[in-house]
Design an enzyme around this catalytic site. Structure first.
Site, PDB file in Angstrom:
ATOM      1  N   CYS A   1     -31.909  18.124  35.302  1.00  0.00           N
ATOM      2  CA  CYS A   1     -30.460  18.253  35.342  1.00  0.00           C
ATOM      3  C   CYS A   1     -30.088  18.888  36.676  1.00  0.00           C
ATOM      4  CB  CYS A   1     -29.962  19.091  34.167  1.00  0.00           C
ATOM      5  SG  CYS A   1     -30.678  20.738  34.124  1.00  0.00           S
TER       6      CYS A   1
ATOM      7  N   LEU B   1     -28.711  15.879  31.960  1.00  0.00           N
ATOM      8  CA  LEU B   1     -29.457  14.706  31.505  1.00  0.00           C
ATOM      9  C   LEU B   1     -29.998  15.107  30.139  1.00  0.00           C
ATOM     10  CD1 LEU B   1     -30.662  11.874  32.167  1.00  0.00           C
ATOM     11  CD2 LEU B   1     -32.738  13.082  32.826  1.00  0.00           C
ATOM     12  N   ALA B   2     -29.500  14.488  29.079  1.00  0.00           N
ATOM     13  CA  ALA B   2     -29.862  14.912  27.721  1.00  0.00           C
ATOM     14  C   ALA B   2     -31.245  14.402  27.354  1.00  0.00           C
ATOM     15  CB  ALA B   2     -28.820  14.403  26.734  1.00  0.00           C
ATOM     16  N   VAL B   3     -32.223  15.315  27.344  1.00  0.00           N
ATOM     17  CA  VAL B   3     -33.591  14.945  26.973  1.00  0.00           C
ATOM     18  C   VAL B   3     -33.999  15.638  25.675  1.00  0.00           C
ATOM     19  CG1 VAL B   3     -36.020  15.028  27.694  1.00  0.00           C
ATOM     20  CG2 VAL B   3     -34.271  14.370  29.323  1.00  0.00           C
ATOM     21  N   VAL B   4     -33.563  16.896  25.470  1.00  0.00           N
ATOM     22  CA  VAL B   4     -33.814  17.575  24.190  1.00  0.00           C
ATOM     23  C   VAL B   4     -32.492  18.152  23.662  1.00  0.00           C
ATOM     24  CG1 VAL B   4     -36.244  18.144  24.602  1.00  0.00           C
ATOM     25  CG2 VAL B   4     -34.491  19.757  25.317  1.00  0.00           C
TER      26      VAL B   4
ATOM     27  N   ASN C   1     -32.846  24.385  34.895  1.00  0.00           N
ATOM     28  CA  ASN C   1     -33.286  23.008  35.079  1.00  0.00           C
ATOM     29  C   ASN C   1     -34.788  23.021  34.863  1.00  0.00           C
ATOM     30  OD1 ASN C   1     -33.811  21.012  38.083  1.00  0.00           O
ATOM     31  ND2 ASN C   1     -33.879  20.384  35.965  1.00  0.00           N
ATOM     32  N   GLY C   2     -35.254  22.348  33.836  1.00  0.00           N
ATOM     33  CA  GLY C   2     -36.701  22.330  33.635  1.00  0.00           C
ATOM     34  C   GLY C   2     -37.086  22.009  32.208  1.00  0.00           C
ATOM     35  N   GLU C   3     -38.369  22.147  31.942  1.00  0.00           N
ATOM     36  CA  GLU C   3     -38.898  22.005  30.586  1.00  0.00           C
ATOM     37  C   GLU C   3     -39.874  23.151  30.352  1.00  0.00           C
ATOM     38  OE1 GLU C   3     -40.206  19.058  32.650  1.00  0.00           O
ATOM     39  OE2 GLU C   3     -38.048  18.773  32.797  1.00  0.00           O
TER      40      GLU C   3
ATOM     41  N   ASP D   1     -35.390  23.933  24.539  1.00  0.00           N
ATOM     42  CA  ASP D   1     -36.599  24.660  24.946  1.00  0.00           C
ATOM     43  C   ASP D   1     -36.263  25.879  25.804  1.00  0.00           C
ATOM     44  OD1 ASP D   1     -36.024  22.096  26.443  1.00  0.00           O
ATOM     45  OD2 ASP D   1     -37.256  23.075  27.949  1.00  0.00           O
TER      46      ASP D   1
ATOM     47  N   LEU E   1     -45.039   6.063  36.357  1.00  0.00           N
ATOM     48  CA  LEU E   1     -45.237   5.394  37.641  1.00  0.00           C
ATOM     49  C   LEU E   1     -46.720   5.066  37.767  1.00  0.00           C
ATOM     50  CD1 LEU E   1     -43.039   7.607  40.006  1.00  0.00           C
ATOM     51  CD2 LEU E   1     -42.432   5.462  38.900  1.00  0.00           C
TER      52      LEU E   1
ATOM     53  N   THR F   1     -43.838  11.457  56.973  1.00  0.00           N
ATOM     54  CA  THR F   1     -44.599  10.841  55.874  1.00  0.00           C
ATOM     55  C   THR F   1     -43.840  10.921  54.554  1.00  0.00           C
ATOM     56  OG1 THR F   1     -46.799  10.684  54.886  1.00  0.00           O
ATOM     57  CG2 THR F   1     -45.975  12.899  55.266  1.00  0.00           C
TER      58      THR F   1
ATOM     59  N   ARG G   1     -41.336   7.979  54.593  1.00  0.00           N
ATOM     60  CA  ARG G   1     -42.033   6.694  54.407  1.00  0.00           C
ATOM     61  C   ARG G   1     -42.372   6.462  52.929  1.00  0.00           C
ATOM     62  NH1 ARG G   1     -46.735   7.287  58.941  1.00  0.00           N
ATOM     63  NH2 ARG G   1     -45.477   7.002  60.824  1.00  0.00           N
TER      64      ARG G   1
ATOM     65  N   SER H   1     -45.990  11.031  36.452  1.00  0.00           N
ATOM     66  CA  SER H   1     -46.444  10.660  37.796  1.00  0.00           C
ATOM     67  C   SER H   1     -47.689  11.466  38.172  1.00  0.00           C
ATOM     68  CB  SER H   1     -45.293  10.940  38.773  1.00  0.00           C
ATOM     69  OG  SER H   1     -45.663  10.616  40.083  1.00  0.00           O
ATOM     70  N   GLY H   2     -48.374  11.041  39.238  1.00  0.00           N
ATOM     71  CA  GLY H   2     -49.651  11.668  39.614  1.00  0.00           C
ATOM     72  C   GLY H   2     -49.560  12.702  40.728  1.00  0.00           C
TER      73      GLY H   2
END
Length: 561
Positions: free
Chosen positions: A2, A50-53, A75-77, A97, A256, A337, A340, A363-364
């Protein structure tokens, strides 16, 4: 994910200042709230959700009946909020949370609060009873936070710098907007006037230290000792746990998938765990690249192996070049970088938002820094120096890869999750002997690959696929993405401009037409803010003039063998 924004001690009309909060509306497309603080008429919070929980009570600032004097914007989890509830007997009033932050603070103060949170976060906590303001940010800065504090005590805080640079204030001097340091919290006194005074800035966690919240982790104590089988088993257990705890979501999960080791491991473990907890929808995986680029081909193999619903986004050269300016505006950096690599990630995020209902995206990120994945680690003079470099990269993630991953996804209202940066996983990996963590047999991330060799999670050729920089892997082997960009930019920047670059931009002067072009766009949107980037990202121990892995001799020999 958020967008948070707050002002303390504003001497301008708040309804005018509120326009700055709208600069981060992309971070929370579901709802917006602007709220003045009772009793402090020149203090306010802005929040994009952004409604996630907790669809019903998830709006912020969060306030609960039990602590009417506490205001929280975060902002976070927080992945361990249920474990903390059990351990301390907290009585939650919502399903959010982040509510645990209020209870922890009431129980043990700010230091214990920041140290006990297992997750990613950036928060502003206001205690009107004790007239204190607290700011805090997670260990790696996965969630962004910027602040501006003037000499006369006006404080502005925001998820992105763009929400602060145009604030109005009586002091006409250009106020210094700066990133809030990861792994720190700050205590500020709130005066009756609504202005603040900084009391202390404290580092509450370093990446090497085992976090305090391990005491209430779902994974019990692991076997000690550094024999290879024990280490490999511990790496698998902790990594799987890092992915499992991040499944906390009321919105659809996607991933991703570049086809490299890191995103492939995340996707494979993620799909396995989603099946275990009976998530019924298929996992959507997303790859971007030019036709038949190495990443697209590898990602296709992984998706077929794990059985995901795979989406390919074909990168069109013209579309990539056209996106440069909006990407730099989103990123708030001119690092070569980073830009890019961000173009591909920005465009794939745009696709996810428009064409699918996946919102929580795995994501990694973080693996290269943690597990010594960059090709230049082959040239490290000693295991100890490689270990030091790994720690340096982790500390600077918030300036480079984590910044890229957050801004490119947040620009399209997506929430990013990065299991490789799990506190317990990283502190364990960094506690291993330096000799164990270096590249072996000409292969980077050797220990990580070895740990999953017998798991059948991935095809062998993917598990042992050599490192490919994201900005290179999305293009063909014959012509790298950075070469395509350079060919285009060569026509846009005059030789004379580059000759005088150091005069025009004395701090981090551009050395190439490409860097000059990016810098011009950055200065157009963020004039005079070049100090946000202390230095360009470049490989160590090699005489590199370009950050791309494809320019290194080792890359050529590794890919030609």
């Amino acid at each position: 994910m958020c967008g948070i924004w707050a002002l303390f001690g504003s001497d301008e009309c708040l309804s005018v200042q509120c326009l700055s909060a709208m600069k981060i509306a992309h971070r929370g497309p579901d709802a917006f709230r602007f709220e003045n603080v009772n009793g402090f008429t020149n203090c306010c919070f802005g929040f994009h959700r952004l409604a996630v929980v907790d669809q019903l009570y998830g709006m912020q600032p969060i306030r609960v009946k039990k602590f009417p004097y506490l205001w929280l914007c975060y902002n976070g989890e927080i992945y361990n909020f249920k474990q903390l509830q059990k351990q301390f007997g907290f009585d939650y009033q919502t399903l959010v949370d982040g509510e645990v932050i209020l209870h922890l603070y009431n129980r043990g103060g700010i230091e214990q609060t920041a140290s006990m949170l297992d997750g990613v976060f950036a928060f502003i906590l206001l205690d009107t009873a004790n007239r204190k303001v607290f700011l805090a940010r997670d260990t790696y800065g996965v969630r962004p936070l910027f602040k501006v504090l003037t000499d006369d005590g006006f404080l502005g805080v925001c998820s992105e710098a763009k929400g602060l640079i145009n604030l109005k204030h009586s002091t006409s001097l250009c106020s210094k907007v700066e990133p809030f340091l990861p792994g720190h919290y700050e205590v500020l006194d709130l005066k009756p006037s609504g202005k603040v005074a900084s009391v202390e800035l404290v580092k509450f966690h370093s990446c090497k230290d085992e976090p305090l919240h391990v005491a209430c982790d779902t994974v019990e104590a692991l076997p000690s000792g550094f024999d290879l089988e024990t280490v490999k088993s511990n790496i698998r257990i902790l990594f799987e746990n890092a992915v499992r705890k991040r499944l906390m979501a009321h919105r659809r999960i996607g991933c991703l998938l570049s086809g490299g080791l890191d995103s492939s491991l995340v996707a494979a473990v993620l799909l396995k765990l989603m099946k275990e907890i009976n998530i019924t929808y298929p996992l959507q995986t997303f790859a971007i690249g030019m036709e038949n680029s190495p990443d697209l081909l590898a990602a296709r193999k992984v998706a077929a192996h794990i059985g995901s619903e795979h989406h390919e986004v074909i990168l069109n050269t013209e579309e990539g070049i056209q996106a440069i300016e909006e990407v730099i505006f989103s990123l708030e950096t001119y690092d070569i970088t980073t830009i890019r690599a961000s173009i591909g990630m920005y465009l794939v995020s745009k696709y996810i938002r428009k064409k699918t209902d996946s919102v929580v995206i795995f994501s990694g990120e973080g693996s290269d820094e943690l597990t010594q994945g960059y090709i230049y680690f082959h040239k490290a003079p000693s295991p100890e120096e490689a270990a030091e470099e790994s720690e340096r990269l982790l500390k600077e993630l918030y300036l480079f890869d984590v910044l890229r991953a957050d801004r490119t996804t947040a620009a399209h209202g997506l929430e990013l999750r990065v299991p490789f940066l799990d506190h317990r996983f990283t502190s364990y990996y960094l506690s291993l002997p330096a000799e164990l963590r270096i590249p072996k047999n000409g292969i980077e991330k050797y220990l990580l690959r070895l740990s999953f060799e017998d798991s059948n999670l991935l095809p062998k050729e993917i598990l042992w696929r050599p490192k490919e920089a994201f900005s290179d892997g999305i293009a063909s082997v014959k012509k790298s993405w950075f070469s395509i960009l350079q060919d285009y930019i060569d026509q846009q920047v005059d030789d004379l401009l580059l000759e005088k670059a150091a005069e025009k931009y004395p701090f981090n002067p551009p050395k190439t037409k490409e860097s000059y072009y990016y810098r011009q766009i950055f200065e157009k949107h963020y004039s005079g803010r070049s100090s946000w980037l202390p230095h360009y990202w470049m490989p160590r121990w090699v005489k590199a003039t370009d950050p791309s892995a494809r320019t290194l001799k080792h890359y050529k020999s590794a890919t030609q063998e």
